[in-house]
Scaffold this motif. Structure first.
Motif, PDB file in Angstrom:
ATOM      1  N   UNK A   1       0.925  53.144  67.473  1.00  0.00           N
ATOM      2  CA  UNK A   1      -0.296  52.730  68.169  1.00  0.00           C
ATOM      3  C   UNK A   1      -0.894  51.460  67.573  1.00  0.00           C
ATOM      4  N   UNK A   2      -0.436  51.069  66.395  1.00  0.00           N
ATOM      5  CA  UNK A   2      -0.972  49.867  65.748  1.00  0.00           C
ATOM      6  C   UNK A   2      -0.423  48.622  66.457  1.00  0.00           C
ATOM      7  N   UNK A   3      -1.276  47.965  67.229  1.00  0.00           N
ATOM      8  CA  UNK A   3      -0.863  46.752  67.924  1.00  0.00           C
ATOM      9  C   UNK A   3      -0.222  47.001  69.271  1.00  0.00           C
ATOM     10  N   UNK A   4      -0.252  48.236  69.771  1.00  0.00           N
ATOM     11  CA  UNK A   4       0.323  48.520  71.083  1.00  0.00           C
ATOM     12  C   UNK A   4      -0.509  47.857  72.169  1.00  0.00           C
ATOM     13  N   UNK A   5       0.070  47.764  73.357  1.00  0.00           N
ATOM     14  CA  UNK A   5      -0.603  47.097  74.464  1.00  0.00           C
ATOM     15  C   UNK A   5      -1.913  47.794  74.827  1.00  0.00           C
ATOM     16  N   UNK A   6      -1.919  49.141  74.731  1.00  0.00           N
ATOM     17  CA  UNK A   6      -3.121  49.884  75.111  1.00  0.00           C
ATOM     18  C   UNK A   6      -4.280  49.609  74.164  1.00  0.00           C
TER      19      UNK A   6
END
Length: 1012
Positions: free
Chosen positions: A56-61
């Motif tokens: 989740x670190x830097x994901x698009x969401x």
């Protein structure tokens, strides 16, 4: 067992709650500061994240919103990152997760408001704790436990003056190099310190350092191996009012630790001194720490009793004295807890001591919830009744010698766990058992209980999950329509009568992981519904019944590693496909037929044990063993297999025991077995194997304990390399065509040449939950043991040895074509129990020192060409039970000893030159009349009078005395030591020989008198 709700635990929880409360306004903000976001991304770059925990670190969401990244928490008020929780998986609690690895980037320094950092249970490859951690000045909570750091702990951690909690504990004490703890002295705000597993063996001033932490509440130094205290070398210790919890267990501490402990704090609530080297009695000073709630003194060498002062401990909730050397009677031992502790104690653990007597009325302890007294010597009974209703939830009394019957259990209405395994309880199971509506665990196995278990006993036990009534004389009788109110996880009913029909009530049980209904008197076909087994089944045992029918395809039934035992039944037909994750499989002693190609479908990673012996299986052995690299035991004996032993068996690199006895296998000894260097048992007997004995056996299979190649067609000589089998206990090459000499180097069979302790059986332990104590085939942890059985020619007939196989030391080279002499070196094998060299072409003499084989029970040298006299030392073999020297060329008198004359004459027949008892052939000079003048008379009358007077009342008294001496001599020697028994037998033989000769001479005289 520890009290989870104690004051000390509550205090620490309060500490964490306060810390979280401090951060609570900060949690949940939807944006973060860009500088800190970039720092986190750079930190991520240095890590190896195999499981995608940081995906989740830097994901698009959430590309811009780092406050929503996993493990990251920001302040609502300022937006700064204040909490980083990246703890790894802990004992598989996060199934499928993997720890973080790699390097820790100093970019964390950009998180200037970080006050909570948890990197525990990751794997940083023994790298050092980064020095820059010491610059995270606002840290209050730092947890690096079990993160696999190593090297020197940086002194820069001493700069964290705001730190409340520091945990750098771990399981590998050698990872850290700690010379001193001076840096700790600066952490004046520290409340919680855990250095468990960190080796502190060189930190001699640890007491002085700890004393400089004024706010310390919890100190944990489990297994830190710090030096023992020398009281005379310590400065005065200032008593603290803050320290509540002290865990200094598993440190080899002696009683000198008491000096610091009783002076370090006036408010201790939790003391853990388990696993040290404390001796003597429990100090009375413990009873003066009135704040004490939890005391653990287990795993020491304490003795005596509980001090009287313990009765004053009105806050004591948990007392663990297990694994010590207390030896009083249990009622007396508990008396000193009466008083204030009587009304506070909740958990009492006295496991593994030497306490005796009866179980007292435990309802005197009105708040007692758990009582553990297993592994003691209780030899009394339950009280006839308990005085009052009890809050007791757990009562564990297994492995004692408690007698009598079970009492009325209605006074224990809160009971959740009752474990009475392996006592000597008798009588019937009381119907009051059915009133224990909270009962979850019931184990009454391995007692002498009898009678009927009916629906009355079980119908109200809706919470029951574990039921073990094995190894009693109980009969379970339920109506065919009865539906149990419980769903059992473990069902162990071995040796209980459930049959003759298959128990219908099992149809309702859908969640069990273990089912054992072995030896249950079932003579029925297993119904179709039974094979719809729970997918999480780990252990299935239907053995020792007469269950018939075909087995269905079970290949997709189970999700967990499974152990299956269906041996000794009447199952027939082909063996179906089993689950690929099966771990142990015992189908022996049935009527299965066809081939065993099903093993090719098993995923060999889990399979360790296969026993298909004593069936009607046939065909060639499959050549697919290369994928079963975890297989340890393979037994295919007593079937109809043919063809050669496949070379892929050499891929069984974990194999310890290979038994292919009594088939129709052909070909040579497979050279591929050279790769199976761990083999300890090879039994290829009763086949049609041929070729020479490979010389590499001695070097390649040097761990062999048993090598049985009996009744094959091997030829050639015995290679001298076989003498490298130092561990060999049973060597059977009989009934082959082996020629040449017996190698002199057999003296190198160390296991036969040196006395040492031996286990009665030869066994391999494997994971599982078989029934306990059937033939001793289970260890103390409930795991299974495969016990090797072997057929040996013993005392003229073939017998199966199992429980005592480990005690046998045997060499059988009989029925071959061996030549030459019996090597004298064989007399160095002093623990040899059986020696069979019969039916060969051996020549020469019996070694004069054969009497050194003092444990020999079986000796067969018959049908050879041996010559010379029978050594007198043979009479020294006190334990010799079978002797056969027949059909050789022995000559001379059989040594006149009671031992050698006790054997039947057939043991010596076929030796024309032998004479003397027990043979009828007299030796030269026997029975020659003596010169009358040598007896003392002057004429025939005088001589006759003398002979008449020789056989007097005193003579018969002497014979009676000899009989008594012989009788009690034999019985008495049974209780003497080995050397004494040996010497005494020899003395006894001399006395008996004198009596025999005296009797024979006088009998001859009497016969001559009657002829006159």
């Amino acid at each position: 067992m520890k009290i989870e709700g104690g004051r000390s635990v509550q205090l620490f929880r309060g500490l964490v709650a306060l810390l979280l409360l401090y951060m609570k306004p900060a949690l949940g903000r939807d944006e973060c500061i860009e500088r800190e976001r970039q720092a986190l991304l750079k930190f991520k770059q240095g890590l190896i994240d195999d499981y995608g925990r940081l995906s989740s670190w830097g994901s698009e969401d959430n590309k811009r919103d780092c406050c929503k990244w996993r493990g990251v928490h920001c302040s609502n008020r300022t937006g700064h990152v204040i909490m980083l929780d990246l703890r790894g998986p802990w004992f598989n609690s996060n199934f499928g997760s993997k720890p973080l690895k790699g390097m820790l980037s100093p970019s964390l320094l950009q998180l200037q408001h970080l006050n909570y950092l948890d990197l525990s249970y990751n794997d940083f490859g023994a790298s050092r704790i980064p020095e820059f951690f010491g610059s995270l000045s606002k840290l209050r909570y730092l947890n690096l436990s079990f993160a696999e750091f190593g090297g020197e702990i940086p002194k820069q951690l001493g700069n964290l003056s705001n730190l409340w909690s520091l945990d750098i504990s771990g399981s590998e004490a050698f990872y850290y190099d700690v010379k001193n703890l001076d840096w700790l002295s600066s952490l004046h705000s520290l409340r919680h310190l855990d250095l468990s597993g960190v080796f502190l063996g060189e930190v001699v001033d640890w007491v002085q350092v700890i004393s400089k932490l004024p706010l310390l509440v919890t100190l944990r130094l489990h297994e830190s191996k710090f030096p023992n205290i020398i009281p005379s070398a310590l400065p005065p210790i200032n008593r603290s009012t803050s320290l509540l919890v002290v865990d200094i267990s598993a440190n080899f501490l002696t009683s000198s630790i008491y000096y610091w402990l009783f002076n370090c704090s006036s408010s201790l609530t939790d003391i853990n001194l388990a696993g040290n080297e404390l001796e003597g009695v429990i100090p009375d000073a413990f009873g003066k720490i009135l704040s004490l709630e939890n005391l653990d003194l287990s795993l020491n060498q304490l003795e005596g009793g509980i001090p009287k002062s313990f009765g004053n401990l009105g806050n004591l909730r948990s007392l663990d004295l297990s694994s010590n050397e207390f030896s009083e009677s249990l009622p007396k031992f508990l008396q000193n807890l009466y008083g204030h502790a009587e009304n506070s104690l909740e958990i009492l653990n006295l496991r593994e001591n030497q306490l005796s007597g009866s179980l007292p009325d435990i309802t005197k302890f009105s708040f007692l919830r758990e009582l553990y007294v297993e592994y003691n010597q209780l030899n009394g009974s339950f009280p006839e009744s308990f005085g009052q209703l009890s809050r007791l939830e757990v009562l564990v009394l297994y492995r004692n010698q408690m007698k009598g019957s079970l009492p009325d259990l209605t006074t224990l209405p809160s009971l959740r766990k009752l474990n009475l395994f392996e006592n000597q309880l008798t009588g019937i199971m009381p119907s009051s058992l059915g009133q224990l509506s909270h009962l979850e665990f019931l184990d009454a196995s391995s007692n002498f209980l009898e009678g009927v278990i009916s629906e009355v006993h079980l119908s109200n036990l809706s919470k029951l999950q574990y039921l073990d009534l094995s190894f009693n004389s109980l009969s379970l009788e339920f109506s065919s329509e009865w539906v149990p109110p419980f769903q059992l996880g473990v069902v162990r009913l071995a040796y209980c009568k459930l049959g003759p029909h298959f128990p219908n009530w099992l149809q309702n049980q859908n969640n069990f992981t273990e089912l054992d209904i072995s030896s249950a008197g079932i003579s029925d076909t297993a119904p179709n519904w039974f094979w719809d087994l729970p997918p999480r089944l780990q252990y299935l045992n239907l053995s020792y019944n007469q269950i018939n029918g075909l087995l269905p395809n079970l290949s997709f039934k189970f999700t967990d590693v499974t152990n299956i035992d269906l041996c000794t039944n009447l199952f027939e037909g082909p063996i179906p496909v089993f689950p690929p994750n099966v771990s142990s499989l015992n189908l022996s002693k049935n009527k299965f037929s066809g081939t065993v190609t099903f093993v090719c479908a098993i995923n060999g990673g889990d399979l360790t044990y296969v026993d298909l012996s004593d069936n009607q299986l046939s065909g060639n052995l499959p050549d697919c063993w290369m994928h079963l690299d975890g297989l340890v035991v393979l037994n295919l004996a007593n079937n109809n297999f043919s063809g050669e032993i496949p070379s892929s068996m050499g891929s069984l690199l974990s194999i310890l025991m290979l038994q292919l006895r009594n088939n129709s296998l052909i070909g040579e000894f497979p050279v591929s077995l050279k790769n199976c260097t761990g083999l300890i048992i090879i039994d290829l007997s009763d086949n049609r194997l041929s070729g020479t004995l490979p010389a590499w056996i001695g070097h390649g299979l040097s761990d062999l304990i048993v090598l049985s190649l009996r009744s094959n067609q091997f030829y050639g000589s015995i290679p001298s390399q076989i003498c490298h089998l130092e561990n060999i206990q049973i060597l059977d090459l009989s009934l082959n065509n082996i020629s040449g000499i017996i190698p002199n180097c057999i003296k190198n069979f160390t296991s036969m040449a040196e006395e040492g302790s031996s286990s009665p059986s030869i066994a391999y332990g494997y994971y599982g939950q078989p029934p306990r104590d059937r033939d001793g085939e289970q260890d103390m942890y409930g795991n299974g043991r495969y016990v090797v059985s072997l057929f040996l020619i013993w005392k003229g007939r073939e017998s199966e040895y199992k429980k005592t196989l480990g005690l046998v030391r045997s060499i059988d080279l009989s029925s071959n074509k061996l030549t030459g002499e019996i090597p004298n070196e064989i007399t160095s094998l002093v623990t040899l129990v059986a020696l069979n060299l019969s039916r060969n072409n051996l020549t020469g003499l019996i070694a004069p020192k054969i009497g050194q084989l003092r444990l020999l029970d079986f000796l067969d040298l018959s049908r050879n060409q041996l010559s010379g006299g029978i050594p007198s030392s043979l009479s020294e073999l006190s334990f010799l039970g079978i002797l056969d020297l027949s059909n050789n060329f022995f000559s001379g008198r059989i040594p006149p000893s009671t031992k050698l004359m006790s054997f039947n004459a057939s043991a010596y027949m076929g030796n024309p030159g032998l004479c003397g008892p027990p043979l009828t052939e007299a030796c030269p000079g026997d029975g020659t009349p003596q010169d009358p003048t040598t007896i003392g008379g002057n004429d025939g009358v005088g001589n006759q009078e003398h002979e008449d007077k020789f056989i007097t009342t005193g003579f018969y008294v002497s014979m009676g005395f000899g009989f008594i001496l012989g009788f009690w001599g034999v019985c008495g020697t049974l209780i003497l030591s080995g050397p004494s028994r040996y010497a005494y037998f020899k003395l006894l033989d001399n006395i008996k020989d004198w009596l025999y000769v005296t009797t024979a001479v006088n009998a001859a005289r009497l016969k001559r008198q009657l002829q006159y």
